[in-house]
Write an enzyme that holds these catalytic residues in place. Structure first.
Site, PDB file in Angstrom:
ATOM      1  N   SER A 193      42.173  48.516  27.917  1.00 25.54           N
ATOM      2  CA  SER A 193      41.942  47.357  27.649  1.00 25.54           C
ATOM      3  C   SER A 193      41.216  45.952  28.242  1.00 25.54           C
ATOM      4  O   SER A 193      40.024  46.328  29.870  1.00 25.54           O
ATOM      5  CB  SER A 193      43.445  46.255  28.335  1.00 25.54           C
ATOM      6  OG  SER A 193      43.814  46.238  29.044  1.00 25.54           O
ATOM      7  N   LEU A 221      37.721  43.930  29.552  1.00 32.95           N
ATOM      8  CA  LEU A 221      36.457  44.404  30.469  1.00 32.95           C
ATOM      9  C   LEU A 221      37.062  46.259  29.600  1.00 32.95           C
ATOM     10  O   LEU A 221      35.422  46.585  29.262  1.00 32.95           O
ATOM     11  CB  LEU A 221      35.781  44.112  30.931  1.00 32.95           C
ATOM     12  CG  LEU A 221      35.778  42.285  30.651  1.00 32.95           C
ATOM     13  CD1 LEU A 221      35.654  42.447  32.234  1.00 32.95           C
ATOM     14  CD2 LEU A 221      35.151  41.563  29.608  1.00 32.95           C
ATOM     15  N   ASP A 272      44.021  53.982  34.797  1.00 38.12           N
ATOM     16  CA  ASP A 272      45.070  52.424  34.841  1.00 38.12           C
ATOM     17  C   ASP A 272      46.268  52.741  34.267  1.00 38.12           C
ATOM     18  O   ASP A 272      47.128  53.972  35.271  1.00 38.12           O
ATOM     19  CB  ASP A 272      44.506  51.592  33.122  1.00 38.12           C
ATOM     20  CG  ASP A 272      45.012  50.597  32.836  1.00 38.12           C
ATOM     21  OD1 ASP A 272      46.375  49.924  33.273  1.00 38.12           O
ATOM     22  OD2 ASP A 272      44.328  49.563  32.127  1.00 38.12           O
ATOM     23  N   VAL A 317      45.119  51.759  41.358  1.00 37.04           N
ATOM     24  CA  VAL A 317      43.834  51.957  42.289  1.00 37.04           C
ATOM     25  C   VAL A 317      44.306  51.822  43.476  1.00 37.04           C
ATOM     26  O   VAL A 317      43.116  52.172  44.617  1.00 37.04           O
ATOM     27  CB  VAL A 317      42.879  51.057  42.105  1.00 37.04           C
ATOM     28  CG1 VAL A 317      42.539  50.861  40.377  1.00 37.04           C
ATOM     29  CG2 VAL A 317      43.214  49.682  41.698  1.00 37.04           C
ATOM     30  N   CYS A 343      37.361  47.768  37.071  1.00 37.19           N
ATOM     31  CA  CYS A 343      37.955  46.333  36.057  1.00 37.19           C
ATOM     32  C   CYS A 343      39.294  45.903  36.461  1.00 37.19           C
ATOM     33  O   CYS A 343      39.232  44.964  35.790  1.00 37.19           O
ATOM     34  CB  CYS A 343      36.925  46.500  34.508  1.00 37.19           C
ATOM     35  SG  CYS A 343      35.883  46.995  33.660  1.00 37.19           S
ATOM     36  N   SER A 378      33.661  37.847  40.037  1.00 34.07           N
ATOM     37  CA  SER A 378      34.318  37.220  38.806  1.00 34.07           C
ATOM     38  C   SER A 378      33.508  35.564  39.340  1.00 34.07           C
ATOM     39  O   SER A 378      33.391  35.475  40.108  1.00 34.07           O
ATOM     40  CB  SER A 378      36.124  36.318  38.383  1.00 34.07           C
ATOM     41  OG  SER A 378      35.357  35.439  38.166  1.00 34.07           O
ATOM     42  N   TYR A 419      42.789  34.788  43.955  1.00 37.55           N
ATOM     43  CA  TYR A 419      41.519  35.773  43.259  1.00 37.55           C
ATOM     44  C   TYR A 419      40.437  35.637  43.505  1.00 37.55           C
ATOM     45  O   TYR A 419      39.250  35.903  43.573  1.00 37.55           O
ATOM     46  CB  TYR A 419      41.658  35.006  41.537  1.00 37.55           C
ATOM     47  CG  TYR A 419      41.614  35.776  41.123  1.00 37.55           C
ATOM     48  CD1 TYR A 419      41.367  37.107  40.176  1.00 37.55           C
ATOM     49  CD2 TYR A 419      39.989  34.339  40.342  1.00 37.55           C
ATOM     50  CE1 TYR A 419      40.339  37.592  38.891  1.00 37.55           C
ATOM     51  CE2 TYR A 419      39.217  35.061  39.252  1.00 37.55           C
ATOM     52  CZ  TYR A 419      39.722  36.275  38.944  1.00 37.55           C
ATOM     53  OH  TYR A 419      38.801  36.884  37.528  1.00 37.55           O
ATOM     54  N   LYS A 456      37.666  38.190  44.856  1.00 29.27           N
ATOM     55  CA  LYS A 456      36.300  38.092  43.970  1.00 29.27           C
ATOM     56  C   LYS A 456      34.990  38.187  45.083  1.00 29.27           C
ATOM     57  O   LYS A 456      34.044  38.426  44.710  1.00 29.27           O
ATOM     58  CB  LYS A 456      35.965  37.585  42.717  1.00 29.27           C
ATOM     59  CG  LYS A 456      37.631  38.274  41.696  1.00 29.27           C
ATOM     60  CD  LYS A 456      37.602  38.886  41.777  1.00 29.27           C
ATOM     61  CE  LYS A 456      38.447  39.729  40.226  1.00 29.27           C
ATOM     62  NZ  LYS A 456      37.697  41.303  39.829  1.00 29.27           N
ATOM     63  N   THR A 458      39.890  38.208  27.074  1.00 27.98           N
ATOM     64  CA  THR A 458      40.889  39.372  27.596  1.00 27.98           C
ATOM     65  C   THR A 458      42.492  39.211  27.230  1.00 27.98           C
ATOM     66  O   THR A 458      42.142  37.955  27.396  1.00 27.98           O
ATOM     67  CB  THR A 458      39.752  39.568  29.363  1.00 27.98           C
ATOM     68  OG1 THR A 458      40.645  38.167  30.186  1.00 27.98           O
ATOM     69  CG2 THR A 458      38.603  39.934  29.252  1.00 27.98           C
TER      70      THR A 458
END
Length: 254
Positions: free
Chosen positions: A16, A18, A37, A61, A86, A147, A160, A164, A195
């Site tokens: 899904s 990106l 995924d 992952v 991603c 990001s 987050y 990143k 997204t």
């Protein structure tokens, strides 16, 4: 690096957003692709829709064995030369909220998926790529996703932004580590994008977010991210750098 008929890519979060756009772009360019995924994702349906050299490998992952299984699947399709990471989550939470300090487990989960998961893919993909014969001087290319929150972390983005920001810090070090192997490492830092994370927001909210972008004043398109990934793959001088893709946006505190 020129994509040959034998070239294979792995794309995490590939079912899904990106990741999906990247899978579609690389498949259209003639690349074999392994979609990594979660089992609950539409990865299998996406693979069935595309070329026979696109396969789905259910993957968390964070799990070494599952990532390795996906890399093994790539080897059955051809030569793994491209990895795009991603997969990620953006669970919000203030350092100190109404219910007290941010739960350590909540923070750790974001770091584990976004950062440790990215590094897990980077290291295992690089190990597989190191034995490749060079094409245009490259044995492989890894494109990670950060990001603009790495630079402009907003209220509620402590976990987050941390994850990143760490990917940004990893980029040059990893590129230098892998330079003697002929493997490039790049990172894209997207701004506000169309997204699944945005899908649940009201249209007026999405329009408001788009209006904050200086130019073009809209949300970024996943296809634009995929186009940048394709250019990074193609351009041998892009290495060890983070590219902001945000329409000149600098996010306010909230």
């Amino acid at each position: 690096m020129h994509i040959t008929p034998d070239t294979v890519a792995i794309v995490t979060g590939g079912a899904s957003g990106l990741g999906e756009a990247t899978v579609r772009r690389l498949s259209a360019a003639g690349c074999g692709v392994v979609i990594l995924d979660l089992p609950s994702s539409p990865g299998e349906a996406l693979a069935a829709e595309l070329d026979e050299r696109v396969v789905f490998s259910p993957t968390d992952v964070r799990e070494e064995s599952q990532v390795q299984a996906a890399i093994d699947a790539a080897a059955r399709l051809g030569t793994l030369r491209i990895a795009v990471t991603c997969a990620g989550v953006a669970t919000p939470g203030r350092v100190l909220g109404k219910k007290g300090p941010l739960a350590l487990d909540a923070y750790r989960t974001v770091i584990d998926i976004n950062l440790v998961g990215t590094f897990n893919v980077l290291r295992l993909a690089a190990a597989a790529m190191a034995g490749n014969e060079p094409v245009d001087g490259d044995r492989g290319v890894v494109v990670m996703t950060a990001s603009i929150a790495a630079y402009d972390g907003q209220v509620g983005q402590a976990a987050y932004a941390s994850s990143k920001g760490a990917i940004v810090g990893l980029t040059l070090s990893a590129a230098r580590d892998l330079a003697d192997k002929g493997i490039r490492v790049m990172t894209v830092a997207p701004g506000t994008m169309e997204t699944p994370m945005m899908a649940g927001l009201p249209e007026e909210t999405k329009a408001s977010l788009g209006a904050m972008v200086p130019h073009p004043s809209r949300l970024g398109k996943p296809t634009e991210f995929a186009s940048l990934v394709a250019h990074i793959i193609d351009n041998p001088m892009l290495n060890g750098e983070v590219i902001r893709m945000d329409g000149a946006l600098r996010m306010p505190p909230r």
